[in-house]
Each structure stands twice: as C-alpha cells, then as structure tokens.
Design a protein around this motif. Structure first.
Motif, PDB file in Angstrom:
ATOM      1  N   THR A 131       0.038  16.887   7.269  1.00  0.00           N
ATOM      2  CA  THR A 131      -1.643  17.113   6.121  1.00  0.00           C
ATOM      3  C   THR A 131      -0.419  17.773   4.624  1.00  0.00           C
ATOM      4  OG1 THR A 131      -2.406  19.273   6.798  1.00  0.00           O
ATOM      5  CG2 THR A 131      -3.302  16.518   6.872  1.00  0.00           C
ATOM      6  N   ARG A 132       0.701  18.010   4.846  1.00  0.00           N
ATOM      7  CA  ARG A 132       1.401  18.972   3.880  1.00  0.00           C
ATOM      8  C   ARG A 132       0.606  18.449   2.765  1.00  0.00           C
ATOM      9  NH1 ARG A 132       4.100  23.571   4.273  1.00  0.00           N
ATOM     10  NH2 ARG A 132       3.323  23.653   6.766  1.00  0.00           N
ATOM     11  N   ASN A 133       1.637  16.866   1.735  1.00  0.00           N
ATOM     12  CA  ASN A 133       1.287  16.557   0.833  1.00  0.00           C
ATOM     13  C   ASN A 133       0.927  15.148   1.179  1.00  0.00           C
ATOM     14  OD1 ASN A 133       3.777  15.407   1.220  1.00  0.00           O
ATOM     15  ND2 ASN A 133       4.850  16.810   1.493  1.00  0.00           N
ATOM     16  N   TRP A 134       0.808  14.824  -0.431  1.00  0.00           N
ATOM     17  CA  TRP A 134       0.366  13.084   0.019  1.00  0.00           C
ATOM     18  C   TRP A 134       1.253  12.238   0.455  1.00  0.00           C
ATOM     19  CZ3 TRP A 134       3.919   9.422  -1.971  1.00  0.00           C
ATOM     20  CH2 TRP A 134       4.347   9.524  -2.622  1.00  0.00           C
ATOM     21  N   PHE A 135       2.456  12.835   0.889  1.00  0.00           N
ATOM     22  CA  PHE A 135       3.622  11.635   1.418  1.00  0.00           C
ATOM     23  C   PHE A 135       3.784  11.286   2.960  1.00  0.00           C
ATOM     24  CE2 PHE A 135       7.451  11.484   3.301  1.00  0.00           C
ATOM     25  CZ  PHE A 135       7.874  10.190   3.443  1.00  0.00           C
ATOM     26  N   THR A 136       3.576  12.998   3.803  1.00  0.00           N
ATOM     27  CA  THR A 136       3.522  13.596   4.687  1.00  0.00           C
ATOM     28  C   THR A 136       1.153  12.973   5.104  1.00  0.00           C
ATOM     29  OG1 THR A 136       2.633  16.033   4.440  1.00  0.00           O
ATOM     30  CG2 THR A 136       4.891  15.102   5.054  1.00  0.00           C
ATOM     31  N   LYS A 137       0.201  13.041   4.617  1.00  0.00           N
ATOM     32  CA  LYS A 137      -0.186  12.177   5.117  1.00  0.00           C
ATOM     33  C   LYS A 137      -0.378  10.355   4.715  1.00  0.00           C
ATOM     34  CE  LYS A 137      -3.628  15.259   2.807  1.00  0.00           C
ATOM     35  NZ  LYS A 137      -4.193  15.733   1.684  1.00  0.00           N
ATOM     36  N   LEU A 138       0.094  10.149   4.087  1.00  0.00           N
ATOM     37  CA  LEU A 138       0.719   8.666   4.165  1.00  0.00           C
ATOM     38  C   LEU A 138       1.620   8.382   5.574  1.00  0.00           C
ATOM     39  CD1 LEU A 138       0.538   6.432   2.073  1.00  0.00           C
ATOM     40  CD2 LEU A 138       2.432   6.578   1.268  1.00  0.00           C
ATOM     41  N   LEU A 139       1.925   9.404   5.467  1.00  0.00           N
ATOM     42  CA  LEU A 139       3.216   9.580   7.282  1.00  0.00           C
ATOM     43  C   LEU A 139       1.964   9.104   8.322  1.00  0.00           C
ATOM     44  CD1 LEU A 139       6.715  11.122   6.224  1.00  0.00           C
ATOM     45  CD2 LEU A 139       6.485   9.148   6.921  1.00  0.00           C
ATOM     46  N   ALA A 140       1.252  10.356   8.072  1.00  0.00           N
ATOM     47  CA  ALA A 140       0.297  10.219   8.904  1.00  0.00           C
ATOM     48  C   ALA A 140      -0.539   8.906   9.352  1.00  0.00           C
ATOM     49  CB  ALA A 140      -0.647  11.202   8.827  1.00  0.00           C
ATOM     50  N   LEU A 141      -0.664   8.709   8.288  1.00  0.00           N
ATOM     51  CA  LEU A 141      -1.564   7.316   8.539  1.00  0.00           C
ATOM     52  C   LEU A 141      -0.813   6.498   8.737  1.00  0.00           C
ATOM     53  CD1 LEU A 141      -4.873   6.978   7.306  1.00  0.00           C
ATOM     54  CD2 LEU A 141      -3.551   5.456   4.857  1.00  0.00           C
ATOM     55  N   ALA A 142      -0.051   5.683   8.848  1.00  0.00           N
ATOM     56  CA  ALA A 142       1.333   4.637   9.288  1.00  0.00           C
ATOM     57  C   ALA A 142       1.841   5.082  10.130  1.00  0.00           C
ATOM     58  CB  ALA A 142       2.331   4.818   7.897  1.00  0.00           C
ATOM     59  N   SER A 143       1.336   5.862  10.762  1.00  0.00           N
ATOM     60  CA  SER A 143       1.812   7.299  12.389  1.00  0.00           C
ATOM     61  C   SER A 143       0.953   7.008  13.105  1.00  0.00           C
ATOM     62  CB  SER A 143       2.057   7.929  12.280  1.00  0.00           C
ATOM     63  OG  SER A 143       3.712   7.751  11.531  1.00  0.00           O
ATOM     64  N   SER A 144      -0.485   6.442  12.762  1.00  0.00           N
ATOM     65  CA  SER A 144      -1.914   6.712  13.344  1.00  0.00           C
ATOM     66  C   SER A 144      -1.929   6.125  14.557  1.00  0.00           C
ATOM     67  CB  SER A 144      -3.007   6.070  12.458  1.00  0.00           C
ATOM     68  OG  SER A 144      -3.292   4.930  12.651  1.00  0.00           O
ATOM     69  N   SER A 145      -1.327   5.286  14.856  1.00  0.00           N
ATOM     70  CA  SER A 145      -1.713   4.489  16.126  1.00  0.00           C
ATOM     71  C   SER A 145      -0.380   5.763  17.161  1.00  0.00           C
ATOM     72  CB  SER A 145      -0.958   3.069  16.049  1.00  0.00           C
ATOM     73  OG  SER A 145       0.524   2.721  16.009  1.00  0.00           O
ATOM     74  N   VAL A 146       0.889   5.932  16.848  1.00  0.00           N
ATOM     75  CA  VAL A 146       1.381   7.042  17.564  1.00  0.00           C
ATOM     76  C   VAL A 146       1.093   8.231  18.134  1.00  0.00           C
ATOM     77  CG1 VAL A 146       3.287   7.909  17.480  1.00  0.00           C
ATOM     78  CG2 VAL A 146       3.802   6.171  16.448  1.00  0.00           C
ATOM     79  N   LEU A 147       0.062   8.658  16.808  1.00  0.00           N
ATOM     80  CA  LEU A 147      -0.648   9.759  17.011  1.00  0.00           C
ATOM     81  C   LEU A 147      -1.515   9.852  17.740  1.00  0.00           C
ATOM     82  CD1 LEU A 147      -0.285  11.509  13.110  1.00  0.00           C
ATOM     83  CD2 LEU A 147       0.626  11.678  15.436  1.00  0.00           C
TER      84      LEU A 147
END
Lengths: 345, 345
Positions: B258-274
């Motif tokens: 949740t560090r910045n918009w890019f990492t938030k986007l990554l978290a969204l894309a990685s939601s199934s993995v996470l």
C-alpha cells in the motif's frame, strides 16, 4: 584504531565468506584493523582474489596470523578446549585477552566458542554465567533478546544479570538511552509463570533498570520492550521457532508466486515490493550474536552466514568496541552492586 | 447423534460469534445437536437473526439451556470455581460430565476453563495434569503441539504423558495411523537441554510411542514430527512468538503493497495470490485447542475468535467425538501402563 581478531576458519563456509567481508570492512573503515587467524596460504590466496581494488594502506590493515589448527563444527567440546591449543578460534580469543585486539568475531561452533571464551577471557565481576544476546527485528526496529541458548537452567539472579547485560548492550550497540527491559513470561490467562520467573520479576523491578514488567512471545515482534530477558532454553526455542516460521512463510510466498505464468508475471512486476519485503526481514541484517558477561567482546556470526551476513557481524563488533560495550556493562554491573549494597546496609 | 455443550457466553465477542457458527453447524451436519448455555433472551434473538433459512428440523437441533451467569474474561479463578455456580461454562462442562453432551466448546478464559474442567470432569487414570494441545500449520500440513500453557513446571513423567495424549489426539482428530512424536529441545551446538528434557527423552524412547527424538523450534514448521512435546511455558512462548511474527510479517506485506498507487495496483492484480497466501496461514483454520487428559472432551476456542474461527473449533470438537478421542486416549494410556507393568515385573 579499532582492532578485531577474526577466527577466519570457523563456520560452514569458513574463510571464503570471512575474507571478502573483511576486505570490504577495511576498505570502508580507515580506522579498522583486522587480524585474520587461519591458514596463511588459504588466506593469502583469498585476499589476492578479493583485494584487487584495495588501496595499499587498507591492504596493510588486514594481517594474517598463521595457524593450521581449526575447531571443526562437529568437534566435541573437549577437543576445542584441550585438544587444539592453537586453533584459530582460541588464538583469536587470546588476542583479545592479551590486548592485541578489542573484540573477536567467529562463525565457529557456538558451544566451543562459549566454552573457550569463558576459559580464555573469564567472566566479568558480578556475572555467574555469560549469555548469548542478539537483536530480532520488530515492528518498530529491533528487540535485543537474551539468553539465546548458553544457559538452560537459570536462577532468578541469572535472569537479573541478563537484564543488566542486555540493557548495557542495547545502550552501547543500539544507542538507546534507557532501554526498556521486559521479562518473557506466559499469558495472564494461564497460571502465570514459574517461580524462578516470578522471583526474577521482583529482582528486576527492585533494580535500577527500566523494567517494564512481563512480556509475552508476541511482544518480541511488537517492540513492547527494547530488551527481552529469558532463560537459554526458552530463548533458543523462541529464536528457532521464528526462524522456522519465517522460512515456511517465505517458501509459501515463493510457491504462490511461481504457481503459473500469470503469478510469475506478477512476481516480476512486484519484484521491487518483494525485494523490499525480503530486505525488511533479511536475517543477515541481524547476524552477529554477542557473548556477553566476559572480560572481552566476542561476536558469534551464524555458522552458515554468507559474505554479507559476516559483514553485518563485523559491523556490530566494531560498533560494540566504538561504543565501549565492555565499559558500559562493567559500569552497569557496578551501579547495580552499589545499589544492592546500599539496600542491604 | 453427536451432541455438544456450548458455552455461548464466553470469549471477547461472546454469543454474537457463537450463535451464527452454531447455526451453520446444525445446517450442515444433520447428526449434530448443540446445547447452547447462556442467556435465553440474548440467544433467542441471535438465533432468530441468523437462523432465517434454517429448516425446522435443524432449528430443533439448537437447544437453549438458560442461565444468566457467565465467567468474565477477567474473573479471578476463585470466582469461576466457587462464585458462579451456574455459569454457562460450568453448566456446559457438567452436561459433558452427566452424559448429556459428548464434548464442550468454550471461548472463555483459558485458566478458568482448565480449572473448572479439572474440577467438574476430573483427570483420566494415569494422568497427573491435563494439557492444552493445538495444531500449528507446517510446510506439509500440521504439527500437533502440547502443552501450550497449562503446566509451567513439568517432570519427565508429565512430558511422557503429554506424548501419549498428543499421539492419541493426532491419531483420532487428524487420522494419522502412527504419529511421530518429537521432544522439543535446543540445538546440538549448545549444551543439550536440561535434565527434565533428557529424562523425558529416555522415557519416550522406552515407550511404545513412535518417538523420533529431539526436535528444535524450527522443526515445528518443517513437519519433522506429527506431535511436538514440551512444557507449558516453552510451548506458550513458542506459540505466542509465532503469532507475533506472523502478525508482523502480514503487517509488512500490507505496508509494502500500500506504499503508493503502483504497489496498490500490484496488490489488486495479485489479489488471488495474496488471498491464497492468507488462507494458507489463516490462524482461524487452526482455531480450537483441546484440553486433554480429562474424563471428557473440552475444546477451547480463541477468546477473540470470529464466527469462522469458532466454526473451526466446533468442527474439531465434532471430529474428536466422531473419532472417539476419549477412547483412543484411554486405550493408549492403558497400553503404556500395561507395558510399564510388564517391564517392571
């Protein structure tokens, strides 16, 4: 000038990890001299390999102290103590005893190092048993924890001594003005602690230390206290439990991100996030346990530490010398002894 | 029919977590009946709220057993034992004693539950002290660990009894034919264990259990043994250490993503993995510790367990009844006693 005695033959990887870390250390710190105890031929070769870009003056601050004996990781204590009189470990400790160096760093067998260090250096006045102390990462920074495995059966007095030594360590090495000391205990919901821990709690609260009371296992990572005190059995189990869990979780992360091409792509995109994560919990950054309670500074690097890990242990040893860990500890012990004498008079 | 006695007033959240989990349980399992001990008005309201889609027959398998007393999380032991004679916790345990139910499940204060359970149910023949057992996730599945905090000072005999009970638990609840039992100890590199642990190792190796020797803290997560035995102080510290580390690491993961918009986007894309990662280490899946060594089955749900967490504890209790945990444990104790009698004759 800070001079360290390095057991260059200890650990699983031995000199191949030690020498490059030592080269980097002398390159970066003009006031550090390192005495490398080990096989001259091996050390010369490794120094030649790694010291290419080193200045002449820095090169001179790496001194080889030849010996062809080394304590093996699986040597019994008696071999380390009585058999190998000229082991690199023993000579490095003797260099500290004789004032040639201000601290010793070894990746060798912990049991052998502790036994030899006790024999060669002796304990400080007021200390019955030396302890192993190390920093663990927590949510806010680090928690100094001891004992991590040197003493399995402890009295309340021993735990108090660990508190004093841990507090001095956190002050000198970590720069914390008045470290908060916590006593590792078990939950309030269950029968609270055993008798030794209860007594230790009383001794600690009567001492001049900043005692914050009982803490539980999860507090180690919350940063509730700067120093956590426990006996060596509990401390070792807690440390190893953490290592095991961290290993399992990083394995899980790896597995989940390599499950298919999509997750691999995500891992690639997330590489900066993942490497930051890895960095935050990198055990190498916390490498370098200290044997405290001795008349000399001794650092223990993890047996399987790599170049970077050994480098961290070297840095911690330098910090301990620079900030006079030994003087800090001695003065703290004297203060406690004086306070006790006053109380009883 | 499996009948469980539920302390519906225990825990931090109390009936609001318990009732929905109980509704789901009777909806899914036609052979399970639940006796809910607690305030009738409160329980009726919650059942009406949550049991909308429940069939009439399932609804009948939720029985309210009214009482207006409950053991509070911070009640002293004496209050639980002598003050509140009609607490939901006590009545649920008495239902097990009187054969109205085959197991009890409570989220209440661990110390109170253990003390009341001992008083109401008594210990099994051959058991000096009941213990707290739970499963921890490991790389391959789970490790059954005990004692997790009921007994701080243990003899070697107690540790042997823990081994017997843990082995019976892993057999009955987890379905492992011959569970491998390990004894928690500290590294070979340090002075090996204390006297009690050494003696316990001898007793365990002479027993009919499948004893695999000493294990270390990291082995808990490696799955080196199916059952890990230790005293309650060490077990509780190890458990809490794991909880603290897992909490810190998931905090780090959240922070980094949740560090910045890019990492938030990554978290969204990685939601199934996470979310898969989260699932694998979800402590709720491991909720439900068992108090073993008593003449009745008692499960302890975490005080702060939510609906899903309490549901897992219910499932574990049902599994324990279905697979005759009590019979398994009794027979294992008899086998050990017979073997010991034969040895000494």
């Amino acid at each position: 000038v800070i001079r360290l005695a390095i057991d260059a033959m200890g650990g699983d990887i031995g000199a191949t990890a030690v020498v490059p870390a030592c080269v980097t250390m002398v390159a970066k710190h003009a006031d550090v001299e390192l005495l490398l105890f080990g096989d001259e031929a091996v050390l010369k070769t490794l120094i030649t390999t790694h010291a290419g870009s080193l200045s002449e003056s820095a090169r001179l601050r790496l001194q080889i102290m030849h010996t062809d004996e080394a304590v093996a990781m699986d040597d019994p204590l008696t071999t380390a103590l009585r058999g190998k009189r000229r082991s690199s470990m023993r000579l490095a400790l003797e260099a500290v005893r004789d004032g040639q160096a201000q601290a010793c760093v070894s990746s060798g067998n912990t049991g052998a190092l502790m036994a030899l260090a006790r024999f060669v250096l002796k304990t400080l006045p007021g200390i019955d048993r030396p302890a192993i102390v190390a920093d663990m990462p927590n949510q806010k920074g680090a928690t100094t924890m001891l004992d991590l495995g040197a003493n399995v059966d402890c009295t309340a007095e021993h735990l108090l001594q660990f508190g004093i030594m841990g507090s001095a360590f956190a002050h000198a090495v970590r720069g914390i003005e008045t470290p908060r000391v916590g006593l590792l205990n078990i939950g309030e919901e269950v029968i609270k602690g055993n008798d030794v821990v209860k007594q230790a709690g009383q001794l600690l609260s009567q001492s001049s230390l900043k005692f914050v009371g009982n803490v539980e296992g999860n507090d180690i990572f919350r940063g509730t206290a700067d120093v956590v005190v426990c006996d060596g059995f509990v401390g070792n189990v807690s440390l190893k439990t953490s290592e095991g869990l961290a290993q399992m979780l990083s394995g899980f992360i790896r597995e989940e991100f390599t499950r298919n091409w999509f997750t691999k792509l995500l891992a690639l995109a997330s590489s900066s996030v993942l490497s930051r994560l890895r960095m935050r919990v990198d055990h190498r950054r916390y490498n370098g346990a200290c044997l405290v309670g001795l008349r000399g500074i001794v650092f223990k690097s993890h047996g399987s530490a790599d170049v970077e890990g050994f480098g961290h242990a070297l840095h911690r040893a330098v910090a301990a010398v620079r900030n006079d860990l030994l003087g800090e500890t001695t003065r703290a012990l004297e203060r406690i002894a004086a306070a006790q004498a006053q109380q009883s008079s």
